[in-house]
Design an enzyme around this catalytic site. Structure first.
Site, PDB file in Angstrom:
ATOM      1  N   ASP A   1      53.659   9.025  -4.234  1.00 22.67           N
ATOM      2  CA  ASP A   1      54.821   8.565  -4.985  1.00 22.67           C
ATOM      3  C   ASP A   1      54.655   8.885  -6.472  1.00 22.67           C
ATOM      4  O   ASP A   1      53.578   8.681  -7.038  1.00 22.67           O
ATOM      5  CB  ASP A   1      54.932   7.047  -4.790  1.00 22.67           C
ATOM      6  CG  ASP A   1      56.196   6.463  -5.381  1.00 22.67           C
ATOM      7  OD1 ASP A   1      57.282   6.822  -4.904  1.00 22.67           O
ATOM      8  OD2 ASP A   1      56.102   5.646  -6.315  1.00 22.67           O
TER       9      ASP A   1
ATOM     10  N   GLU B   1      36.623  15.832   3.022  1.00 24.52           N
ATOM     11  CA  GLU B   1      35.441  15.303   3.727  1.00 24.52           C
ATOM     12  C   GLU B   1      35.810  14.871   5.143  1.00 24.52           C
ATOM     13  O   GLU B   1      34.935  14.652   5.972  1.00 24.52           O
ATOM     14  CB  GLU B   1      34.906  14.061   2.997  1.00 24.52           C
ATOM     15  CG  GLU B   1      34.222  14.353   1.683  1.00 24.52           C
ATOM     16  CD  GLU B   1      33.993  13.047   0.928  1.00 24.52           C
ATOM     17  OE1 GLU B   1      33.958  11.967   1.565  1.00 24.52           O
ATOM     18  OE2 GLU B   1      33.871  13.132  -0.308  1.00 24.52           O
TER      19      GLU B   1
HETATM   20  C1  GLC Z   1      59.733   7.028  -6.063  1.00 23.24           C
HETATM   21  C2  GLC Z   1      60.297   6.394  -4.829  1.00 23.24           C
HETATM   22  C3  GLC Z   1      61.368   5.437  -5.232  1.00 23.24           C
HETATM   23  C4  GLC Z   1      60.776   4.378  -6.126  1.00 23.24           C
HETATM   24  C5  GLC Z   1      60.059   5.001  -7.311  1.00 23.24           C
HETATM   25  C6  GLC Z   1      59.173   4.027  -8.008  1.00 23.24           C
HETATM   26  O1  GLC Z   1      60.663   7.813  -6.722  1.00 23.24           O
HETATM   27  O2  GLC Z   1      60.733   7.375  -3.957  1.00 23.24           O
HETATM   28  O3  GLC Z   1      61.990   4.848  -4.123  1.00 23.24           O
HETATM   29  O4  GLC Z   1      61.772   3.524  -6.586  1.00 23.24           O
HETATM   30  O5  GLC Z   1      59.214   6.051  -6.903  1.00 23.24           O
HETATM   31  O6  GLC Z   1      58.051   3.761  -7.216  1.00 23.24           O
END
Ligand code: GLC
Length: 560
Positions: free
Chosen positions: A226, A275
């Site tokens: 993310d 790993e």
């Molecule tokens: C990413 C996720 C989104 C979230 C953001 C903050 O863009 O896909 O849904 O709100 O990160 O974590």
């Protein structure tokens, strides 16, 4: 930190079974499950891991290779789980670690791989480190793991710099110190409940490498990262000055996005992943200004794949699509990474609704548009995407042709961006409505206790039950396309395609024994038939020598 413990280690035999096929990911079709909205096993109106596990055979039959699960970790849910309080625990709303273990094992038994979502840019404000950082006051070593700064202005009443939250409003929040006085500020690129980690601090890197190992030991096949472009901030956290942040976002390298230093983090992560046996992968959610910069994330010693947001953001227009397809393939080839393609996810308006509206409106759309047109184009766009070389990502419900729910009442909305006003994308709830499994019944088979977001009245007609066996349904189109990809792995393989001459507004290309043509125009076109029609997104008329594609239709031929 974790409250939950596993009874037994993950089953290595199952992992080995699923991992026999090396480089599986290069042409994989990966299906995103949004656990809140997939299937609810306990009738509380909220999807859960047990619900996903029970539906794994559906995903196997659909024909996908892997499942990416959006976050299911312990979280106060300020941003639907992208605010993680404990990276090693499952939120009780979704189940527990034993459920996660059972899900991974079952998936492997069915030949499906599992990719989990890792959220390293920020934690929840309820994470143990952040809670201690607040409680211990200024000077606490825990504050160094986040970005705490004194404010500007006479009494520190102004934020430390001019950055704005992606969800709207300032990217800084001032804390009340333990003695009750207004104190330091902390950085949060997203909601105030999502404080950004300071990746310059070694403890942060150590912790995340340990979290990687935790889930790798559980048997997962990979991680979706993310905000992969956000971890490293420019030294000194410089102001943007006169620049309009909203205009810069996505078009420029920002002091908080796509900094070159972030790549060192991924080089280190790659050594951890390597790993482990089993051909496991990382996929980056990296919003960068260009696909060429996205390619940096997938250099041979970094991550394996990165989402192609340039493709997702492209309108249904042959010329624009061709440019982005070529640029993508050209950018990925030198680093040896597969291209990826995606049309929908949990952050954007579903493509059936995007394409129902006029072009040029971007990925956040609040009007229903012409639904029949949107669906026709969505089906055509999917067949086009699935004929491209590389890996494709599907978002749950797109195989049903679901539109976005654009008329959710304000009182049910949960997207934190909605509440922060000037945010970029406050209407993401519309693509997160629980999916319909059955024609009738409570929440159309999603669960027995309603659904956390209301489903539209006609949802039953779009259900898995209603579409199964109907050769004209979108579900059967996806099944047929994925079956063809499985039968002919060359469809997703490789790193190039051969463009064929085609009328204006039509894309036509050859991939070995396959030819694909997509008519993005509003009128029928007739093209020479290169072979036998294998699959079409709409009714085409084919004679031995010519095929007529109606408006907004894609066709696959085989020359074998
Ligand atoms: C990413 C996720 C989104 C979230 C953001 C903050 O863009 O896909 O849904 O709100 O990160 O974590």
């Amino acid at each position: 930190m974790s409250q939950q413990h596993l009874a037994a280690p993950a089953d290595e035999t199952a992992v080995a079974t699923v991992a026999q096929h090396r480089d599986w990911w290069r042409g994989a079709v990966i299906y995103q499950v949004y656990p809140r909205s997939f299937a609810d096993s306990n009738g509380d109106g909220m999807g859960d891991l047990e619900g996903v596990r029970a539906r794994l055979p559906y995903l196997r039959d659909l024909g996908v290779d892997a499942v990416w699960l959006s976050p299911f970790y312990a979280s106060p849910q300020a941003d639907a789980g992208y605010d993680v309080a404990d990276y090693r625990a499952v939120d009780p709303m979704f189940g527990n670690l034993l459920d996660a273990d059972a899900l991974i094992r079952d998936a492997h038994g069915l030949g499906l791989r599992i990719i989990v979502d890792l959220v390293p840019n920020h934690s929840s404000d309820q994470h143990e480190w952040f809670k201690r950082a607040l409680a211990e006051g200024p000077g606490s070593p825990l504050r160094e793991r986040y970005h705490f700064r004194p404010g500007k202005g006479k009494n520190g009443e102004l934020p430390p710099n001019d950055w704005e939250s992606i969800f709207g409003g300032p990217a800084w929040t001032r804390v009340t110190e333990p003695d009750g006085t207004p104190g330091e500020w902390y950085l949060h690129l997203f909601a105030p409940e999502q404080p950004d980690f300071n990746w310059e601090h070694p403890a942060v890197g150590d912790e995340f490498r340990s979290i990687l190992r935790f889930w790798l030991d559980m048997g997962v096949d990979g991680f979706r990262i993310d905000v992969a472009h956000g971890l490293v901030k420019a030294e000194g956290l410089p102001d943007l000055g006169d620049h309009d942040q909203l205009k810069l976002l996505g078009n420029d390298v920002m002091p908080f996005f796509d900094q070159d230093g972030v790549h060192e983090v991924y080089r280190q992560w790659r050594t951890v992943l390597d790993e482990y046996a089993g051909d496991r992968i990382f996929v980056a959610e990296a919003w960068t200004p260009t696909v060429e910069r996205t390619a940096h994330y997938v250099r041979p010693d970094e991550l394996h794949q990165a989402f192609n947001f340039q493709y997702l953001s492209t309108d249904w227009d042959a010329d624009e699509l061709r440019v982005v397809i070529d640029r993508t393939l050209d950018a990925m080839r030198p680093v040896g990474a597969p291209a990826t393609w995606v049309l929908s996810n949990h952050d954007v308006t579903r493509h059936a609704t995007r394409f129902a509206n006029p072009p040029g409106l971007g990925t956040q759309i609040r009007t229903e548009g012409d639904r029949a047109l949107g669906l026709r184009r969505a089906r055509a766009a999917t067949l086009l995407m699935l004929a491209l070389p590389g890996s494709a990502y599907l978002y749950q419900g797109e195989e049903l042709g679901l539109p976005d729910v654009v008329d959710l009442p304000d009182e049910v909305r949960q997207d934190p961006a909605y509440f922060r006003g000037a945010g970029q994308d406050g209407f993401r709830d519309g693509c997160r409505v629980p999916i319909p499994w059955t024609r009738t019944g409570s929440s159309y088979g999603f669960g027995t206790g309603g659904s956390w977001l209301p489903q539209p009245a006609n949802w039953g007609e779009l259900s898995v039950e209603a579409q199964t066996g109907d050769p004209h349904s979108t579900l059967e189109l996806y099944r047929a396309a994925l079956a063809a990809r499985r039968e002919h792995p060359s469809l997703g393989a490789g790193e190039s395609l051969e463009w064929l001459p085609a009328p204006d507004g039509v894309l036509s290309f050859r991939r070995g024994e396959f030819v694909c043509a997509a008519n993005t125009t509003t009128t029928p076109v007739t093209v020479p038939s290169p072979g036998r029609v294998l699959l079409t997104s709409g009714e085409v008329t084919a004679t031995g020598t010519e095929t007529t594609l109606p408006a907004d239709t894609t066709v696959w031929w085989t020359t074998a």
